[in-house]
Each structure stands twice: as structure tokens, then as C-alpha cells.
Design an enzyme around this catalytic site. Sequence first.
Site, short mmCIF file in Angstrom:
data_model
loop_
_atom_site.label_atom_id
_atom_site.label_comp_id
_atom_site.label_asym_id
_atom_site.label_seq_id
_atom_site.Cartn_x
_atom_site.Cartn_y
_atom_site.Cartn_z
N HIS A 216 -26.08 -37.68 -5.89
CA HIS A 216 -25.32 -36.98 -5.53
C HIS A 216 -23.92 -37.33 -5.42
O HIS A 216 -23.25 -36.69 -6.78
CB HIS A 216 -25.96 -37.68 -3.90
CG HIS A 216 -24.08 -36.75 -2.79
ND1 HIS A 216 -24.07 -35.73 -2.79
CD2 HIS A 216 -24.74 -37.28 -0.92
CE1 HIS A 216 -23.47 -34.78 -1.86
NE2 HIS A 216 -23.57 -36.02 -0.71
N HIS A 255 -28.93 -28.17 -9.66
CA HIS A 255 -28.61 -28.07 -8.33
C HIS A 255 -29.48 -28.00 -7.52
O HIS A 255 -30.64 -27.01 -7.50
CB HIS A 255 -27.27 -27.27 -7.89
CG HIS A 255 -26.76 -27.33 -6.58
ND1 HIS A 255 -26.84 -27.06 -5.77
CD2 HIS A 255 -25.38 -28.72 -6.36
CE1 HIS A 255 -26.13 -27.45 -4.50
NE2 HIS A 255 -25.14 -28.95 -5.40
N ASP A 308 -19.73 -32.17 -10.86
CA ASP A 308 -19.55 -33.52 -11.07
C ASP A 308 -19.29 -32.71 -12.36
O ASP A 308 -18.50 -34.25 -12.43
CB ASP A 308 -21.11 -34.29 -10.59
CG ASP A 308 -20.87 -34.43 -9.15
OD1 ASP A 308 -20.15 -35.12 -8.59
OD2 ASP A 308 -21.58 -33.28 -8.29
C1 LIG Z 1 -29.30 -32.36 -8.38
C2 LIG Z 1 -30.30 -32.78 -8.23
C3 LIG Z 1 -30.36 -33.53 -7.63
C4 LIG Z 1 -31.11 -31.60 -7.89
O1 LIG Z 1 -32.37 -31.94 -7.26
P1 LIG Z 1 -33.61 -30.88 -7.29
O2 LIG Z 1 -33.56 -29.19 -6.40
O3 LIG Z 1 -34.98 -32.19 -6.27
O4 LIG Z 1 -34.49 -30.22 -8.31
P2 LIG Z 1 -35.42 -31.02 -9.17
O5 LIG Z 1 -36.25 -32.34 -9.22
O6 LIG Z 1 -36.72 -30.15 -8.39
O7 LIG Z 1 -36.00 -29.91 -10.78
C5 LIG Z 1 -36.26 -29.00 -11.02
C6 LIG Z 1 -36.58 -29.28 -12.64
O8 LIG Z 1 -35.57 -29.01 -13.79
C7 LIG Z 1 -34.88 -29.98 -13.75
N1 LIG Z 1 -33.37 -30.82 -13.86
C8 LIG Z 1 -33.09 -30.44 -12.81
N2 LIG Z 1 -31.83 -31.44 -12.74
C9 LIG Z 1 -31.19 -32.28 -14.17
C10 LIG Z 1 -30.83 -32.56 -14.84
N3 LIG Z 1 -29.72 -32.24 -14.31
N4 LIG Z 1 -31.38 -32.98 -16.61
C11 LIG Z 1 -32.04 -32.64 -16.57
N5 LIG Z 1 -32.79 -31.71 -16.28
C12 LIG Z 1 -32.99 -31.87 -14.59
C13 LIG Z 1 -35.78 -31.36 -13.49
O9 LIG Z 1 -36.09 -32.94 -14.15
C14 LIG Z 1 -36.92 -30.66 -12.78
O10 LIG Z 1 -37.82 -30.22 -13.75
P3 LIG Z 1 -39.42 -31.58 -14.52
O11 LIG Z 1 -40.49 -30.57 -13.56
O12 LIG Z 1 -39.65 -30.83 -15.40
O13 LIG Z 1 -38.91 -32.58 -14.34
C15 LIG Z 1 -31.17 -32.53 -9.60
O14 LIG Z 1 -30.41 -31.51 -10.72
C16 LIG Z 1 -29.85 -33.62 -10.39
O15 LIG Z 1 -31.16 -34.97 -11.05
N6 LIG Z 1 -28.71 -33.65 -11.00
C17 LIG Z 1 -28.50 -34.18 -11.95
C18 LIG Z 1 -27.27 -35.12 -10.85
C19 LIG Z 1 -25.93 -34.62 -10.54
O16 LIG Z 1 -25.15 -33.74 -11.06
N7 LIG Z 1 -25.93 -34.73 -8.71
C20 LIG Z 1 -25.07 -33.80 -8.33
C21 LIG Z 1 -25.78 -32.11 -7.76
S1 LIG Z 1 -23.81 -31.60 -6.79
#
Ligand SMILES: CC(C)(COP(=O)(O)OP(=O)(O)OC[C@H]1O[C@@H](n2cnc3c(N)ncnc32)[C@H](O)[C@@H]1OP(=O)(O)O)[C@@H](O)C(=O)NCCC(=O)NCCS
Length: 372
Positions: A216, A255, A308
Site C-alpha cells: 500500500h 493495482h 507510487d
Molecule cells: C497493488 C498490488 C498489491 C495489487 O495486488 P493484487 O490485486 O492482489 O494483484 P495480484 O497479486 O492478483 O497480481 C496478479 C498477477 O500480477 C502480478 N503482479 C501484480 N503486480 C505486480 C508487480 N508490481 N510486479 C510484478 N508482478 C506483479 C502478480 O505477481 C500476479 O501474477 P502471478 O499470479 O503470476 O504471481 C500489486 O500489484 C503489487 O504488489 N504491486 C506492487 C506494490 C505497489 O505498487 N503497491 C501500491 C499500490 S497503489
Amino acid sequence: MPEFSPGLEGVVAAETAVSEVDGANGRLIYRGGYLIEDLAAVATFEETAYLLWNGKLPNKAELEALRRQMGAARKLKSTANGVLSSMDAATDPMDTLRTVISAQGATKTLTKPTLDEAIALTAVVPTIVAAAHRRAKGAEPVEPRDDLGHAANLLWMMEGAEAAPDRVHWLDTYLVLLADHGLNASTFTARVIASTGSDLTSCTVGAIAALKGPAHGGATYAARTMLDKIGSADNADQWLRDAHAQHARFPGFGHRVYRTYDPRAKILREMAKTAAPELYTTAAHTEEVALQILHEAHPERPNATNVDFWASVVLTGVGIPKELFTCLFATSRIAGWTAHVLESMADLRIIRPASVWKGPQPGSKPLPIGSR
Ligand SMILES: CC(C)(COP(=O)(O)OP(=O)(O)OC[C@H]1O[C@@H](n2cnc3c(N)ncnc32)[C@H](O)[C@@H]1OP(=O)(O)O)[C@@H](O)C(=O)NCCC(=O)NCCS
């Protein structure tokens, strides 16, 4: 029994008029129906907070009154000051913020959230953040000023000097952009706490705790750290491919709701060109490569740039050390947290979801002999 949704994805847990994330179309709409692009071009943080709290933009007199009220609420109470002074200066500034704001809002009995309290809590966050920053450097905190805007006063308290107008403008725009974002994890936390009939400070403290994590609000710090490790544009490809091979997540990408480029990131990306031109070059190339890798890994799921990533570049241009990035996020988002809590007061019902029992059924294991 409704189906289990990991991460509550797709679950609708509230009705709100504070803000709307239109993930399919890459739009962020603030209260009153304003698109974030339109608001960020003209509004200050104070006007935005007023909008989120009251449902309309302030006129001149209303804005002046809010400024006065915020200016008067910037000082820490003596108990909160005592708590701050007793803390190790090397404490994570988010922990300092969480602890000191808890002391600032402590009351003798349970209180019902009010707009005045929302204004007071929002006004005092920069004071705590700047004090945490100065203490970490071994410097004395600088007293807040009531004649400066929210962004300008924060830089004043951090540096003990008035900041140049362009730095204030970049910071103010950042604060407008981050002020609310639908039912994100920290806002949901605040609403859960509010739903039990708890007080506004407790909602805020819980929200700060939820914001801290790298999935987050902590992602801005993590994005800057990633850029530090990459160092220069020509390292980006190798570094990102190695990290991806080790299943690392790229901070500042992906996201839960957006399936397009985050509209806030678009604004910050443009701003980064002038705010941090050197870092911009490395960041722009890093972004290009990261998006390519994410697309190769999941062509069916658009994992685009989120706020971010470019916030980390703009905050660097403002002159904010990365250790304070999550605190800066809280400085802005507290307007949204408190607006959501106040909104939820109109129709309070405890938020209490269900869980799927994964344990054994009673009687399937003999009870071990206890000591009683
Ligand atoms: C924001 C976030 C938590 C959303 O999570 P989510 O909706 O649960 O997404 P998922 O975990 O379902 O991701 C789906 C796929 O995309 C991939 N993915 C998503 N965001 C990614 C990232 N930033 N880097 C690499 N792979 C990513 C995941 O690994 C997953 O692939 P997999 O099933 O092969 O492991 C996630 O994108 C993330 O961890 N981003 C990095 C942290 C970030 O920038 N947070 C701020 C958000 S505003």
C-alpha cells in the site's frame, strides 16, 4: 453462503460519495463529480480536503476559515510532545506518526467523530512528520506557522526556511492527488474501526498502520529504493529481469482496481520532468522496461504504472528524503480517511464479514488432558 474472495477482490463493502476509482477507464473522481485532472490543476490541498469533508468546494470565506482553523491546530499538545520527546530519534517515522497522533487525540472518554476533529488531526500530521525528520537528523523541531499553507508549512518545519514556490506547488499537487482513493486498504481499515462506534483518532491510527505496508503506502519508498538500486537507465533491463526471475514485485506497478495507467501517475510523470529531471530519465526507462516485463508475464492482465512510482520521483524533486515518503502519503490521505469516517456515521452498521472454517470438526481429535 457467499463465496470466499481472496483479498476481498470484487466485494462491495460500502457505498460512498467521497471518491470513485473507475479502474476500467483509468479515472479517479473526487466528491462532487470532479475528475482528478481538473481538480489537481486548480485546487490546493486545503480546498480538496474541504471538498472531501463537506461535499462542495469552499468559497473564499469558507477557505479562509478552514485555513485559520488548521493554522490554529498545528501545535502538539504537551502530552503528545512528551511522547514525541520520549521516543528514540531513530524510530521509523511512520511509527512516530502512529504513536504521537494517538497521544494527540487521546481523550478521557469515547468521543463521536466530528468535522472539527478531522480538521485538527489533518492539521497536526505535518508537525509530527517534520519533527520526526528533524529529530532523526539530531536537530530541534521547528514550530509550525499559521500564515503558511499546508504544503509550505510542512517544508518550513522540515527545513526551518521557506521553500521555493515551485517545490511548494509540486508538494501541494501531490497532496491533492493522494487525498482519497475509494475503498483502499487503509480507508477500509478506518471504516471498519468506525463501524464499531470507535473514535476518529482510533480510526486514523488504524489507517496509518494499514498504510505502512509496501503493498500500500510503503510502495513509494520501495519504488525509490528500486530506482536507487538500478542507479542508471542502462542498468534497468538487467536489474528488472533478475528481480522478476526471483518473483519480486515491482513497487509502483500493478493495482487491484486500475487496468489502465493510473491517472495520478500520469500527472506526476509530467511534473517529474521539471521536478527531478535527472531521476526522470532513469525512471522513464525503468518504467518502459518494467511494463514490458509485466506484459510478457501476464498479457491477459494489464499491470500498469501506479501512483507510487512517479510519486517517488516527484517527492525526490521536492527534496523529501525517501524515509518520509509513507508519512507524506498519510499527510494527504488523512483527509480521505476522516471524510470516509464522517460519511459512514450517517448509516453505521458493524463491518463483520464471514470466514470459511478450515479446521477439524468437533470430536475428530481427542481432547488432550489439561492441567485443571
Ligand atoms: C497493488 C498490488 C498489491 C495489487 O495486488 P493484487 O490485486 O492482489 O494483484 P495480484 O497479486 O492478483 O497480481 C496478479 C498477477 O500480477 C502480478 N503482479 C501484480 N503486480 C505486480 C508487480 N508490481 N510486479 C510484478 N508482478 C506483479 C502478480 O505477481 C500476479 O501474477 P502471478 O499470479 O503470476 O504471481 C500489486 O500489484 C503489487 O504488489 N504491486 C506492487 C506494490 C505497489 O505498487 N503497491 C501500491 C499500490 S497503489
